[in-house]
Design a protein around this motif. Structure first.
Motif, PDB file in Angstrom:
ATOM      1  N   PRO A   1       0.780  -1.315   0.013  1.00  0.00           N
ATOM      2  CA  PRO A   1       0.058   0.057   0.049  1.00  0.00           C
ATOM      3  C   PRO A   1       0.920   1.307  -0.007  1.00  0.00           C
ATOM      4  O   PRO A   1       1.957   1.344   0.454  1.00  0.00           O
ATOM      5  CB  PRO A   1      -0.703  -0.034   1.396  1.00  0.00           C
ATOM      6  N   GLU A   2       0.483   2.382  -0.541  1.00  0.00           N
ATOM      7  CA  GLU A   2       1.152   3.713  -0.644  1.00  0.00           C
ATOM      8  C   GLU A   2       0.950   4.407   0.698  1.00  0.00           C
ATOM      9  O   GLU A   2       1.789   5.197   1.043  1.00  0.00           O
ATOM     10  CB  GLU A   2       0.514   4.602  -1.795  1.00  0.00           C
ATOM     11  N   ALA A   3      -0.119   4.029   1.426  1.00  0.00           N
ATOM     12  CA  ALA A   3      -0.209   4.697   2.717  1.00  0.00           C
ATOM     13  C   ALA A   3      -0.692   3.857   3.814  1.00  0.00           C
ATOM     14  O   ALA A   3      -1.200   2.695   3.610  1.00  0.00           O
ATOM     15  CB  ALA A   3      -1.523   5.777   2.720  1.00  0.00           C
TER      16      ALA A   3
ATOM     17  N   HIS B   1      10.639  -2.078  11.025  1.00  0.00           N
ATOM     18  CA  HIS B   1       9.213  -1.475  10.944  1.00  0.00           C
ATOM     19  C   HIS B   1       8.148  -2.395  10.679  1.00  0.00           C
ATOM     20  O   HIS B   1       8.504  -3.098   9.710  1.00  0.00           O
ATOM     21  CB  HIS B   1       9.493  -0.451   9.920  1.00  0.00           C
ATOM     22  N   ILE B   2       7.098  -2.304  10.992  1.00  0.00           N
ATOM     23  CA  ILE B   2       6.006  -3.110  10.840  1.00  0.00           C
ATOM     24  C   ILE B   2       4.820  -1.958  10.551  1.00  0.00           C
ATOM     25  O   ILE B   2       4.571  -1.085  11.319  1.00  0.00           O
ATOM     26  CB  ILE B   2       5.290  -3.801  11.831  1.00  0.00           C
ATOM     27  N   ARG B   3       4.157  -2.067   9.204  1.00  0.00           N
ATOM     28  CA  ARG B   3       3.178  -1.258   8.838  1.00  0.00           C
ATOM     29  C   ARG B   3       1.855  -1.927   8.371  1.00  0.00           C
ATOM     30  O   ARG B   3       2.059  -2.929   7.832  1.00  0.00           O
ATOM     31  CB  ARG B   3       3.976  -0.376   7.485  1.00  0.00           C
ATOM     32  N   LEU B   4       0.988  -1.198   8.754  1.00  0.00           N
ATOM     33  CA  LEU B   4      -0.443  -1.954   8.805  1.00  0.00           C
ATOM     34  C   LEU B   4      -1.524  -1.117   8.102  1.00  0.00           C
ATOM     35  O   LEU B   4      -1.355   0.187   8.296  1.00  0.00           O
ATOM     36  CB  LEU B   4      -0.939  -2.450  10.157  1.00  0.00           C
ATOM     37  N   THR B   5      -2.425  -1.668   7.474  1.00  0.00           N
ATOM     38  CA  THR B   5      -3.622  -0.782   6.874  1.00  0.00           C
ATOM     39  C   THR B   5      -4.671  -1.719   6.984  1.00  0.00           C
ATOM     40  O   THR B   5      -5.512  -2.201   6.220  1.00  0.00           O
ATOM     41  CB  THR B   5      -3.469  -0.637   5.519  1.00  0.00           C
ATOM     42  N   GLY B   6      -5.131  -1.788   8.233  1.00  0.00           N
ATOM     43  CA  GLY B   6      -6.353  -2.688   8.543  1.00  0.00           C
ATOM     44  C   GLY B   6      -6.140  -3.976   8.810  1.00  0.00           C
ATOM     45  O   GLY B   6      -4.861  -4.532   8.310  1.00  0.00           O
ATOM     46  N   ARG B   7      -6.872  -4.815   9.172  1.00  0.00           N
ATOM     47  CA  ARG B   7      -6.593  -6.373   9.788  1.00  0.00           C
ATOM     48  C   ARG B   7      -6.840  -7.228   8.575  1.00  0.00           C
ATOM     49  O   ARG B   7      -6.426  -8.088   8.674  1.00  0.00           O
ATOM     50  CB  ARG B   7      -7.499  -6.719  10.720  1.00  0.00           C
ATOM     51  N   ARG B   8      -7.143  -6.632   7.335  1.00  0.00           N
ATOM     52  CA  ARG B   8      -7.536  -7.545   6.385  1.00  0.00           C
ATOM     53  C   ARG B   8      -6.572  -7.193   5.134  1.00  0.00           C
ATOM     54  O   ARG B   8      -6.487  -7.944   3.931  1.00  0.00           O
ATOM     55  CB  ARG B   8      -9.000  -7.217   5.478  1.00  0.00           C
ATOM     56  N   ASN B   9      -5.766  -6.148   5.186  1.00  0.00           N
ATOM     57  CA  ASN B   9      -4.531  -5.781   4.169  1.00  0.00           C
ATOM     58  C   ASN B   9      -3.158  -6.178   4.414  1.00  0.00           C
ATOM     59  O   ASN B   9      -3.035  -6.677   5.504  1.00  0.00           O
ATOM     60  CB  ASN B   9      -4.556  -4.292   4.026  1.00  0.00           C
ATOM     61  N   PRO B  10      -2.374  -6.472   3.445  1.00  0.00           N
ATOM     62  CA  PRO B  10      -1.035  -6.824   3.726  1.00  0.00           C
ATOM     63  C   PRO B  10      -0.357  -6.326   4.974  1.00  0.00           C
ATOM     64  O   PRO B  10      -0.430  -5.224   4.991  1.00  0.00           O
ATOM     65  CB  PRO B  10      -0.272  -6.875   2.421  1.00  0.00           C
ATOM     66  N   ILE B  11       0.582  -7.249   5.568  1.00  0.00           N
ATOM     67  CA  ILE B  11       1.412  -6.744   6.623  1.00  0.00           C
ATOM     68  C   ILE B  11       2.673  -6.289   5.747  1.00  0.00           C
ATOM     69  O   ILE B  11       3.301  -7.291   5.197  1.00  0.00           O
ATOM     70  CB  ILE B  11       1.638  -7.662   7.641  1.00  0.00           C
ATOM     71  N   ILE B  12       3.401  -5.191   6.150  1.00  0.00           N
ATOM     72  CA  ILE B  12       4.542  -4.591   5.470  1.00  0.00           C
ATOM     73  C   ILE B  12       5.561  -4.809   6.693  1.00  0.00           C
ATOM     74  O   ILE B  12       5.403  -3.888   7.518  1.00  0.00           O
ATOM     75  CB  ILE B  12       4.611  -3.092   4.795  1.00  0.00           C
TER      76      ILE B  12
ATOM     77  N   ILE C   1       6.672  -8.978   2.742  1.00  0.00           N
ATOM     78  CA  ILE C   1       4.929  -8.866   2.940  1.00  0.00           C
ATOM     79  C   ILE C   1       4.494 -10.048   3.182  1.00  0.00           C
ATOM     80  O   ILE C   1       4.717 -11.149   2.701  1.00  0.00           O
ATOM     81  CB  ILE C   1       4.202  -8.266   1.469  1.00  0.00           C
ATOM     82  N   VAL C   2       3.399 -10.057   4.249  1.00  0.00           N
ATOM     83  CA  VAL C   2       2.594 -11.190   4.655  1.00  0.00           C
ATOM     84  C   VAL C   2       1.426 -11.016   4.300  1.00  0.00           C
ATOM     85  O   VAL C   2       0.639  -9.878   5.049  1.00  0.00           O
ATOM     86  CB  VAL C   2       3.121 -11.511   6.208  1.00  0.00           C
ATOM     87  N   THR C   3       0.485 -11.896   3.804  1.00  0.00           N
ATOM     88  CA  THR C   3      -0.789 -11.787   4.008  1.00  0.00           C
ATOM     89  C   THR C   3      -1.474 -12.173   5.493  1.00  0.00           C
ATOM     90  O   THR C   3      -1.088 -13.323   5.813  1.00  0.00           O
ATOM     91  CB  THR C   3      -1.424 -12.717   2.987  1.00  0.00           C
ATOM     92  N   PRO C   4      -2.469 -11.204   5.881  1.00  0.00           N
ATOM     93  CA  PRO C   4      -2.969 -11.733   7.333  1.00  0.00           C
ATOM     94  C   PRO C   4      -3.869 -12.808   7.362  1.00  0.00           C
ATOM     95  O   PRO C   4      -4.422 -13.243   6.185  1.00  0.00           O
ATOM     96  CB  PRO C   4      -3.509 -10.356   7.663  1.00  0.00           C
TER      97      PRO C   4
END
Length: 374
Positions: free
Chosen positions: A254-256, A343-354, A366-369
């Motif tokens: 994700p970009e943000a 660094h761990i970056r998240l965009t909600g619980r359904r989107n990829p973990i960076i 990248i890990v798929t939740p």
């Protein structure tokens, strides 16, 4: 006829023996090729799709070529025999009818060899040197992406590592469809050279990286027709390339982000190891941000128990949330990082973990939740 140090030959055979399959459908590939001439002694072993070669130069005072020639010797017997011979000089002689005599000390072995006519060879003349990589950096780079290749043949290209040259850097990418590992390393390309995007079998890369013991040297990488050649010091590996197009990975991140945090790498690694002990067959681990300073890792197995461990958050920006993931996959990622913070970056619980090392913008994981009922 050749004479060679048992210790040196044993070392070379140990490196090459992993490339030989005892059940190879091509009988000649159950053997190892020995070729002696004025340049020295060359050992070759391999299987369909990959060849390994080890060269003893003629100026090595522990190798003497008495008479040039070539022979293929059953690899398993050759390796076992040399390993059990006494230290000192080993003599290997072959005759025109492919009989081989191996002697050292008071031991004399007689083996049935094979003709080299049908044994494949590294097509060095078809390759042109494209670039050089320092061994230490190449070994580290391969380790940091190869764990993510797929073990399933359902999508053959995902069993390989994508290699692309972008301006003055090389990018390696591996993914099994659930996780992704990407690593960039600066390069100095040869003037006027080109290097199209290729897919290299992940296992071949891993096997080669384990042979890079001289970390101060460099590896020359060159392309042929449907093959890639790696050469460093005495070792060469020619691997076939996988056919097909590697899936685009440029827009997976994700970009943000709604949540960004920084934690200690070693604290996270050891906590994941402990929590994963009760993660069950699905390896599910839940990450919950409890406050600006603390997050928790939790796992449970029905009828066995559960575990929770807190980890300090060194920096947090954004909202608090909970997300689940495959603990083994996250362990693989954190385990290859050689930095103090992550660094761990998240965009909600359904989107990829960076996941990224804090001190490197050239690595991306990248890990798929996992979606759970909680």
């Amino acid at each position: 006829m050749i004479e060679i140090s048992q210790r040196l030959l044993c070392k070379a055979l140990h490196l090459l023996s992993g490339a030989v399959s005892a059940k190879n459908v091509i009988p000649i590939l159950t053997g190892m090729k020995l070729h002696a001439d004025h340049t020295g002694l060359t050992l070759t072993a391999g299987h369909t799709g990959m060849l390994l070669q080890y060269k003893f130069p003629a100026d090595d005072d522990q190798v003497t070529v008495r008479q040039p020639g070539s022979i293929v010797i059953p690899a398993r017997y050759l390796t076992d025999i040399i390993r059990h011979l006494p230290a000192g000089t080993v003599s290997i002689t072959s005759s025109e009818d492919y009989n081989v005599i191996i002697s050292a000390g008071n031991a004399v072995y007689r083996l049935c060899g094979m003709s080299v006519d049908e044994y494949p060879s590294i097509a060095g003349s078809e390759h042109s040197d494209i670039l050089h990589c320092p061994n230490l950096a190449l070994k580290k780079m391969i380790k940091q992406v190869s764990f993510a290749v797929s073990t399933s043949e359902a999508r053959p290209v995902l069993t390989g590592v994508s290699c692309r040259i972008e301006e003055e850097q090389v990018r390696l990418v591996a993914s099994d469809g659930v996780r992704l590992a990407s690593r960039i390393m600066p390069l100095q390309k040869k003037s006027g050279s080109t290097f199209p995007a290729v897919i290299i079998p992940g296992k071949h890369l891993t096997d080669f990286s384990k042979m890079l013991h001289d970390e101060q040297a460099s590896t020359a990488i060159s392309l042929g027709r449907n093959t890639i050649l790696f050469q460093t010091n005495s070792i060469s590996m020619q691997s076939s390339l996988l056919e097909g197009s590697y899936p685009s990975t440029d827009k997976l991140a994700p970009e943000a982000f709604t949540t960004e945090m920084t934690v200690n790498t070693f604290d996270l690694l050891h906590a994941l190891e402990r929590v994963s002990l009760l993660a069950g067959d699905n390896k599910a681990v839940k990450l919950s941000i409890e406050s600006d300073q603390t997050m928790e890792l939790t796992s449970r197995t029905a009828a066995i128990g559960e575990v929770t461990e807190s980890i300090a958050i060194e920096a947090l920006v954004g909202e608090k949330l909970a997300i689940s993931f495959n603990g083994k996959y996250m362990l693989d990622i954190v385990g290859v990082m050689d930095c103090g913070k992550v660094h761990i970056r998240l965009t909600g619980r359904r989107n990829p973990i960076i996941v990224q090392p804090a001190d490197s913008s050239g690595s991306l994981y990248i890990v798929t939740p996992m979606l759970t009922r909680e």
